[in-house]
Design a protein around this motif. Sequence first.
Motif, PDB file in Angstrom:
ATOM      1  N   ASP A  41       0.828  -1.206   0.000  1.00  0.00           N
ATOM      2  CA  ASP A  41       0.000   0.000   0.000  1.00  0.00           C
ATOM      3  C   ASP A  41       0.860   1.253   0.000  1.00  0.00           C
ATOM      4  O   ASP A  41       0.583   2.207  -0.743  1.00  0.00           O
ATOM      5  CB  ASP A  41      -0.919  -0.017   1.221  1.00  0.00           C
ATOM      6  CG  ASP A  41      -1.755   1.244   1.327  1.00  0.00           C
ATOM      7  OD1 ASP A  41      -2.655   1.432   0.486  1.00  0.00           O
ATOM      8  OD2 ASP A  41      -1.502   2.044   2.252  1.00  0.00           O
ATOM      9  N   SER A  44       2.502   1.731  -3.429  1.00  0.00           N
ATOM     10  CA  SER A  44       1.565   2.196  -4.460  1.00  0.00           C
ATOM     11  C   SER A  44       1.284   3.683  -4.358  1.00  0.00           C
ATOM     12  O   SER A  44       0.933   4.324  -5.357  1.00  0.00           O
ATOM     13  CB  SER A  44       0.252   1.411  -4.351  1.00  0.00           C
ATOM     14  OG  SER A  44      -0.396   1.688  -3.117  1.00  0.00           O
ATOM     15  N   TYR A  49       2.258   2.561 -11.336  1.00  0.00           N
ATOM     16  CA  TYR A  49       1.258   1.829 -10.564  1.00  0.00           C
ATOM     17  C   TYR A  49       0.627   0.721 -11.398  1.00  0.00           C
ATOM     18  O   TYR A  49       0.376  -0.374 -10.886  1.00  0.00           O
ATOM     19  CB  TYR A  49       0.171   2.780 -10.059  1.00  0.00           C
ATOM     20  CG  TYR A  49      -0.929   2.065  -9.308  1.00  0.00           C
ATOM     21  CD1 TYR A  49      -0.741   1.637  -7.999  1.00  0.00           C
ATOM     22  CD2 TYR A  49      -2.151   1.791  -9.921  1.00  0.00           C
ATOM     23  CE1 TYR A  49      -1.740   0.961  -7.310  1.00  0.00           C
ATOM     24  CE2 TYR A  49      -3.147   1.121  -9.253  1.00  0.00           C
ATOM     25  CZ  TYR A  49      -2.944   0.710  -7.941  1.00  0.00           C
ATOM     26  OH  TYR A  49      -3.925   0.037  -7.269  1.00  0.00           O
ATOM     27  N   ASN A  93       0.787  -3.093 -10.369  1.00  0.00           N
ATOM     28  CA  ASN A  93      -0.442  -3.871 -10.219  1.00  0.00           C
ATOM     29  C   ASN A  93      -0.383  -5.154 -11.035  1.00  0.00           C
ATOM     30  O   ASN A  93      -0.823  -6.216 -10.580  1.00  0.00           O
ATOM     31  CB  ASN A  93      -1.649  -3.031 -10.635  1.00  0.00           C
ATOM     32  CG  ASN A  93      -2.970  -3.726 -10.369  1.00  0.00           C
ATOM     33  OD1 ASN A  93      -3.148  -4.363  -9.335  1.00  0.00           O
ATOM     34  ND2 ASN A  93      -3.900  -3.613 -11.301  1.00  0.00           N
TER      35      ASN A  93
END
Length: 304
Positions: free
Chosen positions: A151, A154, A162, A166
């Motif tokens: 977290d 990101s 990102y 991901n």
Amino acid sequence: MNNNLTNNSAGAAAVNVEENVSLLSEISDIMRSFGDSDQPRMESVKLVEHILQQQLRGMFNEASLVAMKRKNNPCPSQADFEFLMRNHPVKIARMRKHLKDMRILKKFLSIRTGRQDFMEDLDQQDSDEELGIDVPEMYDEDRTRRLFRADRISQILSGQQYLEFNEARKTSFYCRHGEKIKNKFRRFLDLPADLRIPTTTMNILAYFAHETIAVIVDYAILTRLNSSNRITEPFSRVTSTGASPAMMHICPEVTQGRGMEVVKPISVQEIHEGIRRFRQMTSKKVGFYRSTCDTDFRRSFLAL
């Protein structure tokens, strides 16, 4: 005569290519998803691949021995792997939750595509019947720390970074990547060809592969945090995107080694030191009198 030699050489070359199955691309993405650099070092990825292959083969062999004693069948099931994890209920609960989530995803995909694997359902039913009491969900410190780290990572990435991060977090050895990656994963493990291994067992091995890489990255980051190369300059935490939140200071795993928006890749030395620390922790017993001789060294698996 020359044609026969040429054909034999070509066949031998094809066999060698078939035997040398590499998962460097997948391992690199998984290492990145757990906190490594955007471009992990190839030497480190190759070392992780070597460790991963040894660890998974060892876990499969240990579980096979348990299966032979329990049901006279060399193919292990979930109950056999959980027996090896019997001293770690949190890890058992983590694995059960993961496999349960994957079954839900598999069922959703089968409903959407209209295809269902009845043999896999039968294997899963037999595996569920072998399990004992239900293990309730417990507070998982390792999983919580990894999610917290992901977290925080990101939040300091650009839009394109990102998206790539991901995609790296989606990398796995089963389910959403289809039969191709599962066959490649089995050839990578070099399991006996005449042994029928259920899909549930392959899913468990794929889960352990993911966990093994995660533990290696965890210990490598911990080694970096405790090393003399730790970066303490406050400006090393600032990025050009304006992201310098104070809350990132409570997660030094993210900012450690970060400068000019680039994370220092995990090195081979950090991996070796992390593995040494893990083996030292698992081999020594609690107490003032500790033995450096591990009588059960072969059972020290990272994911168990």
